[in-house]
Design a protein around this motif. Sequence first.
Motif, PDB file in Angstrom:
ATOM      1  N   ASP A 126     -10.283   4.045   2.580  1.00 37.29           N
ATOM      2  CA  ASP A 126      -8.899   4.310   2.167  1.00 37.29           C
ATOM      3  C   ASP A 126      -8.287   5.452   2.952  1.00 37.29           C
ATOM      4  O   ASP A 126      -7.178   5.339   3.486  1.00 37.29           O
ATOM      5  CB  ASP A 126      -8.858   4.619   0.665  1.00 37.29           C
ATOM      6  CG  ASP A 126      -7.473   5.054   0.216  1.00 37.29           C
ATOM      7  OD1 ASP A 126      -6.621   4.174  -0.006  1.00 37.29           O
ATOM      8  OD2 ASP A 126      -7.227   6.278   0.112  1.00 37.29           O
TER       9      ASP A 126
ATOM     10  N   ARG B  27      -6.968   1.604 -12.752  1.00 32.55           N
ATOM     11  CA  ARG B  27      -7.583   1.522 -11.425  1.00 32.55           C
ATOM     12  C   ARG B  27      -8.373   0.230 -11.320  1.00 32.55           C
ATOM     13  O   ARG B  27      -8.958  -0.238 -12.295  1.00 32.55           O
ATOM     14  CB  ARG B  27      -8.509   2.725 -11.220  1.00 32.55           C
ATOM     15  CG  ARG B  27      -8.864   2.958  -9.760  1.00 32.55           C
ATOM     16  CD  ARG B  27      -9.518   4.291  -9.571  1.00 32.55           C
ATOM     17  NE  ARG B  27      -9.912   4.451  -8.161  1.00 32.55           N
ATOM     18  CZ  ARG B  27     -10.841   5.277  -7.752  1.00 32.55           C
ATOM     19  NH1 ARG B  27     -11.474   6.056  -8.621  1.00 32.55           N
ATOM     20  NH2 ARG B  27     -11.158   5.362  -6.468  1.00 32.55           N
TER      21      ARG B  27
ATOM     22  N   SER C  30      -2.679  10.041  -5.678  1.00 33.12           N
ATOM     23  CA  SER C  30      -3.562   9.171  -4.898  1.00 33.12           C
ATOM     24  C   SER C  30      -4.621   9.958  -4.147  1.00 33.12           C
ATOM     25  O   SER C  30      -5.678   9.426  -3.832  1.00 33.12           O
ATOM     26  CB  SER C  30      -2.749   8.355  -3.889  1.00 33.12           C
ATOM     27  OG  SER C  30      -1.870   7.465  -4.531  1.00 33.12           O
TER      28      SER C  30
ATOM     29  N   ASN D  81       0.194   1.586  -6.333  1.00 33.15           N
ATOM     30  CA  ASN D  81      -0.420   1.597  -5.007  1.00 33.15           C
ATOM     31  C   ASN D  81      -1.431   0.469  -4.953  1.00 33.15           C
ATOM     32  O   ASN D  81      -2.336   0.396  -5.791  1.00 33.15           O
ATOM     33  CB  ASN D  81      -1.111   2.944  -4.767  1.00 33.15           C
ATOM     34  CG  ASN D  81      -2.042   2.923  -3.568  1.00 33.15           C
ATOM     35  OD1 ASN D  81      -1.796   2.239  -2.586  1.00 33.15           O
ATOM     36  ND2 ASN D  81      -3.130   3.676  -3.654  1.00 33.15           N
ATOM     37  N   GLY D  82      -1.307  -0.419  -3.971  1.00 31.85           N
ATOM     38  CA  GLY D  82      -2.289  -1.489  -3.809  1.00 31.85           C
ATOM     39  C   GLY D  82      -1.645  -2.842  -3.641  1.00 31.85           C
ATOM     40  O   GLY D  82      -0.478  -2.958  -3.250  1.00 31.85           O
TER      41      GLY D  82
ATOM     42  N   TRP E 238      -5.819  -1.874  -6.952  1.00 31.57           N
ATOM     43  CA  TRP E 238      -4.654  -1.170  -7.458  1.00 31.57           C
ATOM     44  C   TRP E 238      -4.994   0.165  -8.080  1.00 31.57           C
ATOM     45  O   TRP E 238      -6.100   0.418  -8.540  1.00 31.57           O
ATOM     46  CB  TRP E 238      -3.920  -2.034  -8.492  1.00 31.57           C
ATOM     47  CG  TRP E 238      -4.686  -2.250  -9.777  1.00 31.57           C
ATOM     48  CD1 TRP E 238      -4.733  -1.422 -10.872  1.00 31.57           C
ATOM     49  CD2 TRP E 238      -5.534  -3.357 -10.085  1.00 31.57           C
ATOM     50  NE1 TRP E 238      -5.549  -1.959 -11.845  1.00 31.57           N
ATOM     51  CE2 TRP E 238      -6.047  -3.152 -11.383  1.00 31.57           C
ATOM     52  CE3 TRP E 238      -5.894  -4.521  -9.391  1.00 31.57           C
ATOM     53  CZ2 TRP E 238      -6.918  -4.050 -11.996  1.00 31.57           C
ATOM     54  CZ3 TRP E 238      -6.757  -5.416 -10.004  1.00 31.57           C
ATOM     55  CH2 TRP E 238      -7.258  -5.180 -11.289  1.00 31.57           C
TER      56      TRP E 238
ATOM     57  N   ARG F 200       0.763   8.047   3.441  1.00 35.70           N
ATOM     58  CA  ARG F 200       0.418   6.828   2.709  1.00 35.70           C
ATOM     59  C   ARG F 200       1.609   5.875   2.601  1.00 35.70           C
ATOM     60  O   ARG F 200       1.418   4.687   2.316  1.00 35.70           O
ATOM     61  CB  ARG F 200      -0.070   7.172   1.298  1.00 35.70           C
ATOM     62  CG  ARG F 200      -1.342   7.986   1.248  1.00 35.70           C
ATOM     63  CD  ARG F 200      -1.871   8.119  -0.172  1.00 35.70           C
ATOM     64  NE  ARG F 200      -2.396   6.841  -0.641  1.00 35.70           N
ATOM     65  CZ  ARG F 200      -3.660   6.436  -0.500  1.00 35.70           C
ATOM     66  NH1 ARG F 200      -4.530   7.212   0.126  1.00 35.70           N
ATOM     67  NH2 ARG F 200      -4.059   5.276  -0.967  1.00 35.70           N
TER      68      ARG F 200
ATOM     69  N   GLU G 298      -2.743  -0.401   5.734  1.00 40.47           N
ATOM     70  CA  GLU G 298      -3.335  -0.928   4.512  1.00 40.47           C
ATOM     71  C   GLU G 298      -4.628  -1.656   4.857  1.00 40.47           C
ATOM     72  O   GLU G 298      -4.634  -2.616   5.617  1.00 40.47           O
ATOM     73  CB  GLU G 298      -2.372  -1.898   3.819  1.00 40.47           C
ATOM     74  CG  GLU G 298      -2.998  -2.594   2.624  1.00 40.47           C
ATOM     75  CD  GLU G 298      -2.008  -3.423   1.836  1.00 40.47           C
ATOM     76  OE1 GLU G 298      -1.133  -2.811   1.208  1.00 40.47           O
ATOM     77  OE2 GLU G 298      -2.097  -4.662   1.871  1.00 40.47           O
TER      78      GLU G 298
ATOM     79  N   MET H 123       0.858  -1.182   0.000  1.00 37.60           N
ATOM     80  CA  MET H 123       0.000   0.000   0.000  1.00 37.60           C
ATOM     81  C   MET H 123       0.884   1.218   0.000  1.00 37.60           C
ATOM     82  O   MET H 123       1.869   1.274   0.722  1.00 37.60           O
ATOM     83  CB  MET H 123      -0.884   0.021   1.227  1.00 37.60           C
ATOM     84  CG  MET H 123      -1.903   1.120   1.210  1.00 37.60           C
ATOM     85  SD  MET H 123      -3.130   0.900  -0.060  1.00 37.60           S
ATOM     86  CE  MET H 123      -3.923  -0.565   0.527  1.00 37.60           C
TER      87      MET H 123
ATOM     88  N   LYS I 219      -8.715   1.355  -4.517  1.00 34.11           N
ATOM     89  CA  LYS I 219      -7.576   2.263  -4.413  1.00 34.11           C
ATOM     90  C   LYS I 219      -7.838   3.517  -5.243  1.00 34.11           C
ATOM     91  O   LYS I 219      -8.336   3.441  -6.359  1.00 34.11           O
ATOM     92  CB  LYS I 219      -6.289   1.577  -4.882  1.00 34.11           C
ATOM     93  CG  LYS I 219      -5.790   0.491  -3.938  1.00 34.11           C
ATOM     94  CD  LYS I 219      -5.382   1.068  -2.584  1.00 34.11           C
ATOM     95  CE  LYS I 219      -6.478   0.917  -1.548  1.00 34.11           C
ATOM     96  NZ  LYS I 219      -6.253   1.702  -0.328  1.00 34.11           N
TER      97      LYS I 219
END
Length: 641
Positions: A512, A166, A187, A102-103, A150, A28, A521, A1, A172
């Motif tokens: 999130d 995405r 993000s 990210n993810g 993701w 993050r 995460e 994450m 995410k």
Amino acid sequence: MCGIAGIYQPKGIEIEEVITLSQTIKHRGPDDEGFFLASPEQVQHCRGNDTISELQSLKHLSEINYSPNLALVHRRLSILDISALGHQPLTTADERYTIVFNGEVYNFKEIRQELEQKGYGFKSHSDTEVIINAFAEWGKNCVSQFVGMWAFVIYDNQENTLTLSRDRFGIKPLYLFKNENCFAFASEIKALLKLKAVDKSISNENLGSYLAFGTTAKPYQNLFENIVDVEPGCNYQFYLEDFSLTKESYFSIDEKVANNKADIETNIQNFEELFNDSIALHLRSDVEIGSCLSGGLDSSAIVYSASKQLKDVPLKTITAAYQNKIIDESEYAKMVANDLKNVKDIYTYPDAKTLVADMDKMIYAQDLPIGSTSIFAQWEVMKCAGQNNIKVLLDGQGADEVLGGYYNFAGIHLIELLKKFQFNRFFKEYQQLKNNFTPQIKNAVLRAAYYYLPSSLQKQLRAKERLSYNFINPNKVNELQLVIPKRGGKTYYEHVDLSVKFGMYELLRYEDRNSMAFSIESRVPFLDHRLVEFIRALPNEQKIHKGWTKYVLRKMLNDKLDDKVVWRKDKKGFVTPQQDWKNELMKKLTEELKDSEIPSIMDRSYVLQLCDKDFSNASHLSEFWRAYSVIKWYNIYNLKG
């Protein structure tokens, strides 16, 4: 994450803005920091002040003496392969592709094996390296193979493109801004707001819709005029040479699925296999995993499956509890924890004073206003998880939307029986739902019938029942010509799809931002797309059966957990004592509102009148909190308009 961001400006980028992007999303990814810079003459990986010690040989961003036109930024929360090999941005061996991601792609091990058979080599044990090699092999279609959540951006220096992707449901986040001189993504919205080129104008249409209806007119929108949500289930292609942007859908919740004709016992077994497999994938981690545990059906199912699969490995659970026994669910959470030997249950107690103390931080973290104080309960759960050193947290988001756990689903189910002229079954199931689901089943039917009314009549009824039109200045209402968002469907399947696009999408943002505010995460096993598609194909009578909602889930848990948990009739969710808190805080809230700037479309006097009102209607109270949070948001972000 992690957190990702980037800028492309043909005339050059100020390094200070790149540093600001990174610092704004540091929460993050506090574990590592990385940068990729490109100009027509050169490309370079750089470090920052928070880059791990193993990579200090990289040139520091502050030492850059040229102006790049492309910058990619990555902040890392180390979950898989926590070594330096998991550092991002990551570039392929042939130097063609560079990724910020990210993810989690949970089935990365299986995809890696396939790529190895095709001749790809790997240096790390991270899913990032699998994603970029999958992209090199299959292009943007690689995402159809991914099970996970993701948001990633891949730079192709050969085609001179950025590919933004995405996940299917928007678990995410990813936002973009584009004008004739700048393309930027991040993000979180707050990062984009830091850039000089970004237009920070509020969309009066979207803000008016949010005040009146609690959501924007169309799904996947926010309250800014020119900051765009990258849509779930989509790949975007940005062409650096001509500044053009294209969008292509690879998944849509609207796509019809073949009806599942298997008997209920077979489907309960199949559901259990898919659910347990989803939990197994979501347990892949190189750090400790915990879980939310409300005491409700969804989180209890997750905790049961996770605890059994972890065996002797301890599993910490976090529960929001209250002194007010009318809304407190902690006794059910305690039942679940007591039945599972490796579960260590932890409780947090949200209260009004902490709500006031954390309100500014919470709304800043959220980027946008919040719908009710229930988001604060989740905030406290995430805070507690962080205090107990939990870095990954499982949660039950998505189950109600997909399995039909809300009131309207029961009402729609009954209306569909009437439409089929199944009157005997209608009366039988009406009574069963009244006994097992809610005594207010009549209201559930009426709420479902609302979606059959013409939009003009819907608007009239809503105006009578709700406060929200009154939040808007009378001279602005006609000017805005607000359209009621289509949040509910006439059929069960349509209602699922719209619930996913509107309500669940908003809940995923809360999830999130609340989790990432504490560098946690959050994982949502019910949104494994294989499980979602299986559930959507089930006949309605296997989701609502003999007056029991989420029937296949209850049957899966039968004889595994206490009947008081499995066959509960008092669904609550993330509720908070909003009325008590309002009464306790009203003096302070009124003082705040009197001293606050408010958006020009709002009616200040009406909001202040409500401060003295003792709400008996829960919807009205939530609307008040929503309007209050809009004003707080407007001031925290120092917005104009």
